[in-house]
Design a protein around this motif. Structure first.
Motif, PDB file in Angstrom:
ATOM      1  N   PHE A  71      -9.117   4.276   9.743  1.00 42.65           N
ATOM      2  CA  PHE A  71      -9.666   3.078   9.090  1.00 42.65           C
ATOM      3  C   PHE A  71      -8.579   2.030   8.888  1.00 42.65           C
ATOM      4  N   THR A  72      -7.377   2.479   8.532  1.00 40.27           N
ATOM      5  CA  THR A  72      -6.295   1.526   8.288  1.00 40.27           C
ATOM      6  C   THR A  72      -5.817   0.905   9.596  1.00 40.27           C
ATOM      7  N   ALA A  73      -5.790   1.701  10.664  1.00 40.50           N
ATOM      8  CA  ALA A  73      -5.413   1.163  11.981  1.00 40.50           C
ATOM      9  C   ALA A  73      -6.416   0.094  12.416  1.00 40.50           C
ATOM     10  N   ALA A 115      -4.230   7.482  -4.044  1.00 35.42           N
ATOM     11  CA  ALA A 115      -2.819   7.085  -3.986  1.00 35.42           C
ATOM     12  C   ALA A 115      -2.376   6.899  -2.532  1.00 35.42           C
ATOM     13  N   LEU A 116      -2.842   7.786  -1.670  1.00 35.69           N
ATOM     14  CA  LEU A 116      -2.497   7.686  -0.248  1.00 35.69           C
ATOM     15  C   LEU A 116      -3.097   6.415   0.362  1.00 35.69           C
ATOM     16  N   VAL A 117      -4.366   6.169   0.029  1.00 36.82           N
ATOM     17  CA  VAL A 117      -5.036   4.958   0.535  1.00 36.82           C
ATOM     18  C   VAL A 117      -4.278   3.711   0.077  1.00 36.82           C
ATOM     19  N   HIS A 121      -2.244   1.022   2.350  1.00 40.04           N
ATOM     20  CA  HIS A 121      -2.686  -0.384   2.285  1.00 40.04           C
ATOM     21  C   HIS A 121      -1.491  -1.297   2.023  1.00 40.04           C
ATOM     22  N   ASP A 122      -0.662  -0.919   1.050  1.00 31.14           N
ATOM     23  CA  ASP A 122       0.507  -1.753   0.725  1.00 31.14           C
ATOM     24  C   ASP A 122       1.436  -1.876   1.923  1.00 31.14           C
ATOM     25  N   LEU A 123       1.595  -0.766   2.630  1.00 31.60           N
ATOM     26  CA  LEU A 123       2.529  -0.736   3.751  1.00 31.60           C
ATOM     27  C   LEU A 123       2.017  -1.523   4.954  1.00 31.60           C
ATOM     28  N   MET A 124       0.734  -1.415   5.247  1.00 33.00           N
ATOM     29  CA  MET A 124       0.213  -1.892   6.531  1.00 33.00           C
ATOM     30  C   MET A 124      -0.717  -3.102   6.437  1.00 33.00           C
TER      31      MET A 124
END
Ligand code: TYD
Length: 207
Positions: A71-73, A115-117, A121-124
């Motif tokens: 989803f993040t990709a 926390a992982l999500v 999100h912050d990183l990418m």
């Protein structure tokens, strides 16, 4: 610095948010505004390919962690190719689902991975919408509507009513935590009435 306006719609499956996103786009376009109506997962050619991977097939096809990455990709590609260029051109971007959906569906539905999500999100991604319209809806009604549609995309609808109830509560909790970003609109009324409430909420934020 972008000059456009970044609006997202969120809600449980069958809440009517996609209809409302489309109606808002039509209204703003009729006023002469440049609007990009888009959706997640998807919204760019690469992200639409990832959409097929995450929304079709067996509910346990992906581990929770792999699903968050997919989803993040998809979102990263959508940001790069569609959302940020439109905002930089001063357009209004209306996106049907965004990071709040990942926070709820991947962050809370199969154990607590919020926390992982958030870290990913912050990183990418590193960007929130200017305004998020949450269409709030009774989950039983929403699920009946969503199930009434034909199609192969029903991975998350397949989880059933208890999950929809948890998702609804989770969305409302997020809205309460960030009242300046969220507008909560009841989705039970006639579509035209809901559309008017959406417009009233969005109007003050328009450039
Ligand atoms: P969507 O096409 O908006 O379906 P609906 O109109 O039924 O709401 O979303 C498809 C599914 O994708 C939906 O069940 C929620 C899920 N989803 C996630 O699990 N995580 C995400 O980050 C996004 C954007 C969607």
């Amino acid at each position: 610095m972008s000059t456009g306006l970044f609006l997202t719609f969120e809600g449980i499956d069958g809440s009517g948010k996609s209809t409302q996103a489309r109606l808002l786009a039509e209204t703003l376009r009729a006023e002469g505004r440049e609007v990009v109506l888009t959706r997640e997962p998807g919204g760019s050619p690469g992200a639409e390919e990832i959409r097929k991977l995450v929304l079709e097939g067996d509910p346990d096809r992906w581990s929770p962690e792999t699903e968050i990455l997919l989803f993040t990709a998809a979102r990263r590609d959508h940001m790069e190719r569609t959302i940020l260029p439109a905002l930089e051109a001063g357009k209004v971007v209306i996106c049907d689902r965004f990071a709040d959906s990942t926070r709820q569906y991947q962050g809370a539905s199969r154990g607590d991975r919020r926390a992982l999500v958030d870290a990913l999100h912050d990183l990418m991604i590193g960007r929130e919408p200017d305004l998020t319209v949450l269409i709030d809806m009774d989950p039983a009604k929403g699920l009946a509507r969503a199930k009434g549609r034909q199609g192969t995309e029903e991975r998350f609808e397949d989880f059933g009513l208890p999950m929809q109830e948890a998702m609804r509560a989770g969305f409302l909790t997020m809205a309460r935590a960030e009242p300046q970003r969220f507008a909560v609109i009841g989705g039970d009324a006639e579509p035209a009435q809901v559309a008017q409430a959406v417009l009233d909420a969005v109007r003050p934020a328009l450039p």
